[in-house]
Structures are given as C-alpha cells and as structure tokens.
Design a protein around this motif. Structure first.
Motif, PDB file in Angstrom:
ATOM      1  N   ARG A  93       0.831  -1.213   0.000  1.00 16.98           N
ATOM      2  CA  ARG A  93       0.000   0.000   0.000  1.00 16.98           C
ATOM      3  C   ARG A  93       0.862   1.257   0.000  1.00 16.98           C
ATOM      4  O   ARG A  93       0.562   2.232  -0.702  1.00 16.98           O
ATOM      5  CB  ARG A  93      -0.935   0.008   1.209  1.00 16.98           C
ATOM      6  CG  ARG A  93      -1.850   1.242   1.244  1.00 16.98           C
ATOM      7  CD  ARG A  93      -2.808   1.237   2.407  1.00 16.98           C
ATOM      8  NE  ARG A  93      -3.914   0.306   2.196  1.00 16.98           N
ATOM      9  CZ  ARG A  93      -4.055  -0.857   2.796  1.00 16.98           C
ATOM     10  NH1 ARG A  93      -3.122  -1.277   3.654  1.00 16.98           N
ATOM     11  NH2 ARG A  93      -5.082  -1.644   2.545  1.00 16.98           N
ATOM     12  N   ALA A 117      -6.886   2.595  -3.575  1.00 15.77           N
ATOM     13  CA  ALA A 117      -7.724   1.398  -3.431  1.00 15.77           C
ATOM     14  C   ALA A 117      -8.070   0.806  -4.792  1.00 15.77           C
ATOM     15  O   ALA A 117      -8.083  -0.429  -4.965  1.00 15.77           O
ATOM     16  CB  ALA A 117      -8.998   1.755  -2.659  1.00 15.77           C
ATOM     17  N   GLN A 118      -8.328   1.670  -5.762  1.00 11.88           N
ATOM     18  CA  GLN A 118      -8.675   1.194  -7.104  1.00 11.88           C
ATOM     19  C   GLN A 118      -7.499   0.487  -7.754  1.00 11.88           C
ATOM     20  O   GLN A 118      -7.663  -0.569  -8.386  1.00 11.88           O
ATOM     21  CB  GLN A 118      -9.134   2.374  -7.964  1.00 11.88           C
ATOM     22  CG  GLN A 118      -9.699   1.983  -9.314  1.00 11.88           C
ATOM     23  CD  GLN A 118     -10.187   3.192 -10.087  1.00 11.88           C
ATOM     24  OE1 GLN A 118      -9.468   4.160 -10.274  1.00 11.88           O
ATOM     25  NE2 GLN A 118     -11.430   3.138 -10.542  1.00 11.88           N
ATOM     26  N   LEU A 120      -4.996  -1.028  -6.239  1.00 15.21           N
ATOM     27  CA  LEU A 120      -4.814  -2.307  -5.552  1.00 15.21           C
ATOM     28  C   LEU A 120      -5.822  -3.337  -6.056  1.00 15.21           C
ATOM     29  O   LEU A 120      -5.486  -4.508  -6.258  1.00 15.21           O
ATOM     30  CB  LEU A 120      -4.967  -2.121  -4.039  1.00 15.21           C
ATOM     31  CG  LEU A 120      -3.846  -1.353  -3.331  1.00 15.21           C
ATOM     32  CD1 LEU A 120      -4.261  -1.005  -1.908  1.00 15.21           C
ATOM     33  CD2 LEU A 120      -2.553  -2.162  -3.326  1.00 15.21           C
ATOM     34  N   SER A 121      -7.044  -2.876  -6.285  1.00 14.20           N
ATOM     35  CA  SER A 121      -8.088  -3.776  -6.764  1.00 14.20           C
ATOM     36  C   SER A 121      -7.800  -4.240  -8.185  1.00 14.20           C
ATOM     37  O   SER A 121      -7.944  -5.433  -8.503  1.00 14.20           O
ATOM     38  CB  SER A 121      -9.447  -3.078  -6.705  1.00 14.20           C
ATOM     39  OG  SER A 121     -10.468  -3.880  -7.255  1.00 14.20           O
ATOM     40  N   GLN A 124      -5.361  -6.918  -8.224  1.00 15.26           N
ATOM     41  CA  GLN A 124      -5.693  -8.015  -7.310  1.00 15.26           C
ATOM     42  C   GLN A 124      -4.678  -8.104  -6.172  1.00 15.26           C
ATOM     43  O   GLN A 124      -4.203  -9.192  -5.804  1.00 15.26           O
ATOM     44  CB  GLN A 124      -5.771  -9.337  -8.072  1.00 15.26           C
ATOM     45  CG  GLN A 124      -6.811  -9.322  -9.190  1.00 15.26           C
ATOM     46  CD  GLN A 124      -6.799 -10.602 -10.013  1.00 15.26           C
ATOM     47  OE1 GLN A 124      -6.105 -11.560  -9.686  1.00 15.26           O
ATOM     48  NE2 GLN A 124      -7.573 -10.613 -11.079  1.00 15.26           N
ATOM     49  N   GLU A 126      -5.283  -6.515  -3.017  1.00 18.22           N
ATOM     50  CA  GLU A 126      -5.859  -6.200  -1.708  1.00 18.22           C
ATOM     51  C   GLU A 126      -5.380  -7.147  -0.615  1.00 18.22           C
ATOM     52  O   GLU A 126      -5.030  -6.683   0.483  1.00 18.22           O
ATOM     53  CB  GLU A 126      -7.385  -6.201  -1.749  1.00 18.22           C
ATOM     54  CG  GLU A 126      -7.998  -5.176  -2.677  1.00 18.22           C
ATOM     55  CD  GLU A 126      -8.514  -5.829  -3.943  1.00 18.22           C
ATOM     56  OE1 GLU A 126      -7.799  -6.696  -4.502  1.00 18.22           O
ATOM     57  OE2 GLU A 126      -9.626  -5.486  -4.361  1.00 18.22           O
ATOM     58  N   PRO A 127      -5.310  -8.474  -0.858  1.00 18.86           N
ATOM     59  CA  PRO A 127      -4.845  -9.364   0.218  1.00 18.86           C
ATOM     60  C   PRO A 127      -3.386  -9.142   0.614  1.00 18.86           C
ATOM     61  O   PRO A 127      -2.958  -9.569   1.688  1.00 18.86           O
ATOM     62  CB  PRO A 127      -5.028 -10.765  -0.377  1.00 18.86           C
ATOM     63  CG  PRO A 127      -6.002 -10.600  -1.489  1.00 18.86           C
ATOM     64  CD  PRO A 127      -5.736  -9.238  -2.043  1.00 18.86           C
ATOM     65  N   ALA A 129      -1.888  -6.004   0.533  1.00 17.40           N
ATOM     66  CA  ALA A 129      -1.666  -4.567   0.732  1.00 17.40           C
ATOM     67  C   ALA A 129      -0.808  -4.259   1.950  1.00 17.40           C
ATOM     68  O   ALA A 129      -0.023  -3.301   1.944  1.00 17.40           O
ATOM     69  CB  ALA A 129      -3.007  -3.839   0.843  1.00 17.40           C
ATOM     70  N   CYS A 151      -1.600   4.081 -10.471  1.00 18.86           N
ATOM     71  CA  CYS A 151      -2.169   4.974  -9.461  1.00 18.86           C
ATOM     72  C   CYS A 151      -1.806   6.432  -9.742  1.00 18.86           C
ATOM     73  O   CYS A 151      -2.525   7.343  -9.319  1.00 18.86           O
ATOM     74  CB  CYS A 151      -1.673   4.559  -8.081  1.00 18.86           C
ATOM     75  SG  CYS A 151      -2.580   5.290  -6.707  1.00 18.86           S
TER      76      CYS A 151
END
Length: 252
Positions: A93, A117-118, A120-121, A124, A126-127, A129, A151
């Motif tokens: 992150r 957040a976008q 990271l999504s 894939q 997020e797990p 981060a 980003c």
C-alpha cells in the motif's frame, strides 16, 4: 501523441540509438519489440526522461520532455523501469501510494485514497496490501510496481517489460487490463515486450528496433509477417492465424 524525432544515444563509443523517429498514437497500446541490445529500454527511458539523449527531441502532447517541469510532466506521463529497487522497507500500500505524490506532495486526500484502493483492486493486490515488498514473490512485486504507476493516473504510461516475472495467468490478465484501460479511459501505453505473440494479440501499434535503428513500425498484421520478423530477429518464424490473431512459432 508521443513524437520521437531523430533521437540518438551513445554509451561511450557504442551507438545505442541511431536517429530514431517514431510517432506513437494516443489512446492506444504500442509495443516496442526487437532483439536484445536493440535499444528498446533506452528509447523508453529517454521518453520518460530517465536518460538524457545525445540528440533529438521527444514531445508528449506537445510538451518537450527535456524542458518541462518535473511536477508538470509527472501529471502527464508515468514510467516503470525494467529494474526497480526500493531501499526502504515498504508495504504494498505504501508503494502504490507513491503514485499519488505528484498530486499530494505527501498529503493524500480522500480522492487519492480512492485511487490507491482502485489500483490495488485492479492488480488483485488487496490481500497483499499490508505485506512488505521483500516478503513478496517476483511476480507479486512486479504487480505492485505496476499498480503504483497506474495509481499516478497519467494519460501516458511507459512500461519496460511489464510482464517480467509474471506467470501466464497474470501476464494475460495484465495485458487485458491495459487493453481495457486504453479503450475505456483513453490511456496511452508504450510497452517493451519480448514476447511477439503478446505484442500481436494486444497491441494496436508495433515498433520494431534492431541495432539501435527503427526497423519497422505498423499494425500487428503488418509486423507479424515471416519476412519482416526474420529481418528483425534473424530467425525463421512461421505465422499462423489463431482466433483472429497472428501467432509466431519459432521453436521448431
């Protein structure tokens, strides 16, 4: 549009780029291909102002990359190098958040956190981060660096070997993501690719370099020809039409 005009670069006595001139279309994916030592990474690094050129000009939507202020250029163009080393121990992150620095100067807003957040999504991640970069596999780290670049949310994105360390599933997913972003968001991607079949299936435009010179440029249909590829790579390559794409076979 990215306009490269008569760009040359030497490392000592070695001429790496020899008066290369190309125009890369906006809102499309351009892949730069060619054998090792052709000058692909050098050209992309010059476009992104990571390397000085010895001669020539590069314009990004009319902005001269050698004269435009850093913060202005960073809002138009982002770049991921082939090799990326982070000294500090960062989480995924934290790394992705660096992509917002041209806008936040270290003070992220709610909108910036949404971009993080976008990204990271999209990748894939997020797990992962909260994981530190040195705890990740090579492929996971590569996706984190690409998430950082995306980003930054620039119109022009330069990626030097973005499929490096990615397995087949994530390589295909990455190319689909870039294709979707070009089509729906109007982003322009310039990729250095070694796999001619990824370039054929996902590019709108292909630039081929050989020995520091522009060898060919055109659509995948124009470049994926046996005689053209043989001249670029000095290797016989058979072309087959599969699923509407021209695929090169060079293993036999």
């Amino acid at each position: 549009m990215i306009e490269v005009s008569n760009v040359s670069k030497r490392y000592g006595e070695t001429l790496v780029l020899d008066e290369v001139s190309v125009q890369l279309p906006a809102g499309k994916i351009t892949s730069i291909i060619g054998p090792n030592g052709a000058g692909k990474s050098t050209l992309v690094s010059i476009m992104g102002r990571l390397l000085p050129m010895d001669a020539g000009h590069v314009l990004v939507d009319g902005l001269d990359v050698t004269e435009t202020a850093d913060d202005v250029l960073a809002r138009h163009l982002s770049i991921l190098r082939q090799e990326n080393q982070i000294v500090s121990r960062l989480t995924v992150r934290d790394l992705v958040a660096f992509g917002r620095y041209p806008y936040t100067k270290g003070r992220p807003t709610v909108e910036d956190r949404e971009h993080i957040a976008q990204a990271l999504s999209y990748l894939q991640l997020e797990p992962l981060a909260g994981r530190f970069l040195d705890e990740l596999s090579g492929g996971q780290r590569q996706r984190a660096f690409i998430a950082m670049v995306l980003c930054q949310d620039t119109k022009y994105v330069l990626l030097d070997e973005p499929l490096n360390n990615l397995d087949m599933k994530h390589a295909v997913g990455m190319m689909k993501l870039l294709k979707d972003a070009a089509a729906k968001l109007g982003k322009t991607f310039v990729l250095v690719l070694h796999d001619i079949n990824f370039a054929s299936c996902y590019s709108d435009h292909i630039v081929a370099l050989r020995d520091g010179k522009l060898a060919y440029q055109g659509t995948p249909e124009e470049i994926m020809q046996p005689d053209v590829l043989a001249e670029i790579y000095d290797l016989p390559i058979d072309i087959h039409e599969i699923g509407g794409h021209r695929i090169g076979l060079y293993f036999t």
